[in-house]
Design an enzyme around this catalytic site. Sequence first.
Site, short mmCIF file in Angstrom:
data_model
loop_
_atom_site.label_atom_id
_atom_site.label_comp_id
_atom_site.label_asym_id
_atom_site.label_seq_id
_atom_site.Cartn_x
_atom_site.Cartn_y
_atom_site.Cartn_z
N GLU A 1 2.07 -8.14 8.69
CA GLU A 1 2.55 -6.70 8.85
C GLU A 1 3.01 -6.14 7.63
OE1 GLU A 1 1.33 -4.97 10.92
OE2 GLU A 1 -0.08 -5.92 11.69
N PRO B 1 1.12 -1.28 -0.35
CA PRO B 1 -0.16 -0.37 0.54
C PRO B 1 1.03 1.34 0.06
CG PRO B 1 -0.06 -1.40 2.25
CD PRO B 1 0.64 -1.87 0.83
N ARG C 1 -2.81 -8.90 -20.85
CA ARG C 1 -4.37 -8.72 -21.56
C ARG C 1 -3.63 -7.78 -22.55
NH1 ARG C 1 -6.98 -4.93 -21.42
NH2 ARG C 1 -9.19 -6.07 -22.19
N ASP D 1 -9.51 1.19 -24.95
CA ASP D 1 -10.34 0.51 -23.13
C ASP D 1 -9.92 1.81 -23.00
OD1 ASP D 1 -10.91 -1.75 -23.59
OD2 ASP D 1 -9.07 -3.02 -22.93
C1 LIG Z 1 -1.82 -6.05 6.61
S1 LIG Z 1 -0.26 -5.98 4.48
C2 LIG Z 1 0.81 -4.80 5.26
C3 LIG Z 1 0.08 -3.11 5.84
C4 LIG Z 1 1.78 -2.82 6.28
N1 LIG Z 1 1.41 -3.05 7.61
C5 LIG Z 1 1.06 -1.11 5.96
O1 LIG Z 1 0.19 -0.48 6.95
O2 LIG Z 1 2.00 -0.88 4.79
C6 LIG Z 1 0.32 -7.26 4.41
C7 LIG Z 1 0.59 -6.89 2.28
O3 LIG Z 1 -0.65 -6.80 1.99
C8 LIG Z 1 -0.08 -6.53 1.50
N2 LIG Z 1 -0.84 -5.29 0.54
C9 LIG Z 1 -1.81 -4.16 1.54
N3 LIG Z 1 -2.39 -3.82 0.91
C10 LIG Z 1 -1.87 -3.50 -0.37
C11 LIG Z 1 -1.85 -2.62 -1.79
N4 LIG Z 1 -3.42 -2.12 -1.51
N5 LIG Z 1 -1.81 -2.33 -3.10
C12 LIG Z 1 -1.03 -3.73 -2.67
N6 LIG Z 1 -0.50 -4.28 -1.74
C13 LIG Z 1 -1.26 -4.66 -0.53
C14 LIG Z 1 1.56 -6.10 1.09
O4 LIG Z 1 2.42 -7.01 0.10
C15 LIG Z 1 1.76 -6.32 2.54
O5 LIG Z 1 2.69 -6.29 2.74
#
Ligand SMILES: C[S@@+](CC[C@H](N)C(=O)[O-])C[C@H]1O[C@@H](n2cnc3c(N)ncnc32)[C@H](O)[C@@H]1O
Length: 250
Positions: A115, A88, A153, A168
């Site tokens: 986490e 994220p 795609r 698209d």
């Molecule tokens: C619970 S999340 C960890 C979030 C992290 N503690 C933070 O707040 O940035 C677990 C995993 O989900 C994935 N993930 C969660 N949200 C995501 C998003 N919006 N985009 C891409 N990957 C995501 C990532 O690989 C991350 O390591």
Amino acid sequence: MQISVITLFPELVKSVIAEGVVGRAAKRGLVELNCVNPRDYTEDIHRTVDDRPYGGGPGMVMRPDCLLKSIRAERKRLGETKVVYLTPQGRPIKQDMLKSLSEVDSVVLLCGRYEGIDERVIDLEVDEEWSLGDFVLSGGELAAMVVVDGVTRLLPEALGHDDSALEDSFSDGLLDHPHYTRPEKIEDLEVPEVLLSGNHQHIKKWRRKQALGRTYLRRPDVLQEKDLSKQDMVLLDDFMKEIKTSEVKS
Ligand SMILES: C[S@@+](CC[C@H](N)C(=O)[O-])C[C@H]1O[C@@H](n2cnc3c(N)ncnc32)[C@H](O)[C@@H]1O
């Protein structure tokens, strides 16, 4: 193209190439998906992939040792490649990023859980960090699957002529025009007359006008980045006038 996904849930990720356009592309050998489970690179009897965070706090963190081994094995297998961590905290995924990715031979997508992953994996082996959006998922798998689908795609020959990606949304900086199919009338809504006219020039112009108008109304930020031709300006102007007229009527 070879796509490698490092994930604790390979079966979940593999389901993305089971069906539809991506499934057909995989069957035709246009894309090869290889899932790597970091658990296979652990050395203890419990095959541990996570541990408590240094400094305390809730949750667990993915260990760097098995992740580094997984990534390096994939780098060795693929040769020159790019490692993208789905997080994220990364750059929001946009169509142009998928387009550029579809032009390379391979990529390694790294999925976190818990986490997240030990920061040193990012320091040592991650080339880019990409995000699905400003929200938090429980793992990177859905984001990786989105990338696999979105990139596949765009591979040459993945889509037939009928579902070409060229029109698209975002491919030419506009949202797509509206689409209609049979029946001609449903409840009290009819298909726009121009689409039944058989006049391809008029249809093309109408679709362009709708694409411009929709982008203006729904995503002015996207339209702002585009240089509009004089013809486009006229069409957009027409679109706005038509909207005003229909507002007055209703
Ligand atoms: C619970 S999340 C960890 C979030 C992290 N503690 C933070 O707040 O940035 C677990 C995993 O989900 C994935 N993930 C969660 N949200 C995501 C998003 N919006 N985009 C891409 N990957 C995501 C990532 O690989 C991350 O390591």
